[in-house]
Design an enzyme around this catalytic site. Structure first.
Site, PDB file in Angstrom:
ATOM      1  N   HIS A  98      -3.603  60.091  84.841  1.00  0.00           N
ATOM      2  CA  HIS A  98      -4.271  59.283  85.869  1.00  0.00           C
ATOM      3  C   HIS A  98      -4.535  57.869  85.349  1.00  0.00           C
ATOM      4  CE1 HIS A  98      -4.581  62.348  88.947  1.00  0.00           C
ATOM      5  NE2 HIS A  98      -4.673  63.189  87.943  1.00  0.00           N
ATOM      6  N   THR A  99      -3.594  57.354  84.588  1.00  0.00           N
ATOM      7  CA  THR A  99      -3.666  55.981  84.086  1.00  0.00           C
ATOM      8  C   THR A  99      -2.507  55.144  84.621  1.00  0.00           C
ATOM      9  OG1 THR A  99      -2.433  56.723  82.161  1.00  0.00           O
ATOM     10  CG2 THR A  99      -4.824  56.533  81.894  1.00  0.00           C
ATOM     11  N   GLY A 132       5.916  73.239  90.747  1.00  0.00           N
ATOM     12  CA  GLY A 132       4.464  73.108  90.995  1.00  0.00           C
ATOM     13  C   GLY A 132       3.626  73.416  89.771  1.00  0.00           C
ATOM     14  N   GLY A 160       3.219  71.189  87.161  1.00  0.00           N
ATOM     15  CA  GLY A 160       2.824  69.969  86.450  1.00  0.00           C
ATOM     16  C   GLY A 160       3.869  69.497  85.462  1.00  0.00           C
ATOM     17  N   SER A 176       6.764  68.058  86.532  1.00  0.00           N
ATOM     18  CA  SER A 176       7.565  67.055  87.254  1.00  0.00           C
ATOM     19  C   SER A 176       8.882  67.575  87.798  1.00  0.00           C
ATOM     20  CB  SER A 176       7.857  65.847  86.358  1.00  0.00           C
ATOM     21  OG  SER A 176       6.710  65.137  86.164  1.00  0.00           O
ATOM     22  N   SER A 177       8.852  68.748  88.388  1.00  0.00           N
ATOM     23  CA  SER A 177      10.087  69.259  89.001  1.00  0.00           C
ATOM     24  C   SER A 177      10.543  68.321  90.125  1.00  0.00           C
ATOM     25  CB  SER A 177       9.885  70.683  89.528  1.00  0.00           C
ATOM     26  OG  SER A 177       8.737  70.751  90.343  1.00  0.00           O
ATOM     27  N   SER A 178       9.608  67.699  90.853  1.00  0.00           N
ATOM     28  CA  SER A 178       9.988  66.806  91.958  1.00  0.00           C
ATOM     29  C   SER A 178      10.681  65.549  91.457  1.00  0.00           C
ATOM     30  CB  SER A 178       8.776  66.357  92.762  1.00  0.00           C
ATOM     31  OG  SER A 178       8.040  67.437  93.187  1.00  0.00           O
ATOM     32  N   GLU A 193      10.336  60.073  96.224  1.00  0.00           N
ATOM     33  CA  GLU A 193       9.238  61.046  96.223  1.00  0.00           C
ATOM     34  C   GLU A 193       8.149  60.663  97.229  1.00  0.00           C
ATOM     35  OE1 GLU A 193       8.430  62.244  92.228  1.00  0.00           O
ATOM     36  OE2 GLU A 193       6.736  63.481  92.852  1.00  0.00           O
ATOM     37  N   ASP A 220       6.200  59.993  85.619  1.00  0.00           N
ATOM     38  CA  ASP A 220       7.191  61.062  85.518  1.00  0.00           C
ATOM     39  C   ASP A 220       8.602  60.482  85.393  1.00  0.00           C
ATOM     40  OD1 ASP A 220       4.857  62.328  86.137  1.00  0.00           O
ATOM     41  OD2 ASP A 220       5.408  62.811  88.196  1.00  0.00           O
TER      42      ASP A 220
END
Ligand code: GLA
Length: 339
Positions: A17-18, A104, A106, A108-110, A136, A148
């Site tokens: 979250h940076t 899902g 965490g 970074s599959s997306s 995305e 990611d």
């Protein structure tokens, strides 16, 4: 000509979250990822993919517009639709998608899928990271940052990528052989991710609009914000940025106890100040860090479920101590054309 691509997943070692706050992070690309093969066909009006993890195929008209992407079914086909719609035109054709990344979790599959797709479709872009991020955004509506994609594109065997999100510059930090890195899947799905991720990001951006660049703000100045949520939010970001630098230094100096401590401090901050952990993740981190040989542990990625990253002394059989699925990960090369 047939194109085959492999795009890895990523594990963020520290710095969560940076990215959307112009901060720092230190992820690795991992050995697991998405494989896509695509066979272009000049006569085809559609792009068609089959996936080994999805029951329904993805079929998208090459003329699709951006405003139609959210209507596409099944959900995973929206990534294909977004890539096609954002490109300056692609040749139709068909292909297959295989993935050994847990979805899902965490990892970074997306982003891995978006990058593999962009490369396999032969989309000509000078900014692969930015393009895949837009794919995305359009496909999912989640306003993710560039953590990611930067890790997946720039990953390097045996190295972590220390990224500065002010200008997307990065440097490689060697991951010494004397430590092992594991992922532990919490089993908790991330249903809240969409709403809470955007909400956390909005708080960070609001604080930045008041205080300016958080890299230049001290922890004392944060008190000026008055609002406890914004104070906590900034305290996390400012201290997390510092931890990224200290973690990179600790690895370089082979001070593994300190590196582990920094991971655990990061988890505390994400849980208590940034509110992106859950009781299940907190409990998993607590159990993991009490195992002999474990140096530190923290939630990795967006949070709200997903996985915990664990740093340990070499040779530890972590799975023996936990009922959750454990995967040992190794720092790997970034996305590449296989053929
Ligand atoms: C998700 C987002 C990233 C980043 C992390 C949190 O993985 O896609 O851009 O914000 O959460 O560090």
């Amino acid at each position: 000509m047939n194109r085959s691509v492999f795009a890895p997943g990523r594990v963020n070692l520290i710095g969560d979250h940076t990215d959307y706050a112009g901060g720092l992070a230190l992820p690795i690309a991992i050995q697991l990822g998405t494989f896509i093969t695509f066979d272009p066909n000049e006569r085809s009006e559609t792009v068609l993919f089959h996936s080994d993890t999805q029951a329904q195929k993805a079929e998208v008209q090459i003329e699709i517009g951006k405003s139609q992407v959210h209507l596409v079914e099944p959900g995973w086909a929206r990534f294909v639709a977004a890539a096609v719609a954002l490109s300056n035109g692609v040749v139709g054709g068909s292909g297959s998608v295989r993935s050994n990344l847990p979805i899902g979790s965490g990892l970074s599959s997306s982003a891995s899928f978006a990058i593999a797709l962009t490369m396999a479709l032969g989309i000509d872009t000078e900014d692969l990271v930015g393009f895949a991020q837009e794919v995305e955004h359009l496909a999912t509506g989640v306003p993710c940052g560039k953590l990611d994609q930067m890790a997946i594109v720039n990953g390097k065997k045996q190295f972590g990528v220390q990224i500065d999100f002010r200008d997307l510059s990065y440097r490689y930090v060697e991951i010494p052989d004397e430590i092992d890195i594991f992922i532990v899947e919490s089993g908790e799905t991330r249903q809240l991710e969409y709403s809470n991720y955007s909400n956390r990001r909005e708080s960070a951006l609001k604080a930045i609009s008041i205080l300016g660049d958080l890299r230049k703000v001290s922890l004392d100045e944060v008190e000026k914000l008055g609002d406890i949520d914004l104070i906590n939010c900034c305290t996390h970001i400012i201290s997390e940025n510092k931890r990224v630098v200290l973690f990179g230094d600790a690895l370089s100096k082979k001070d593994f106890q300190k590196a582990g401590r920094l991971l655990s401090e990061s988890h505390w901050s994400l849980s208590h100040l940034y509110n992106v952990s859950t009781p299940i993740l907190d409990n998993l981190v607590e159990r993991a860090t009490s195992i002999n040989g474990v140096l530190g542990a923290r939630v990795t990625g967006a949070g709200f479920g997903g996985s915990v990253v664990v740093l340990s002394e070499p040779g530890l059989d972590l799975q023996q101590f936990l009922t959750e699925r454990v995967i040992k990960v190794v720092p790997s090369n970034g996305a590449n054309l296989v053929v």
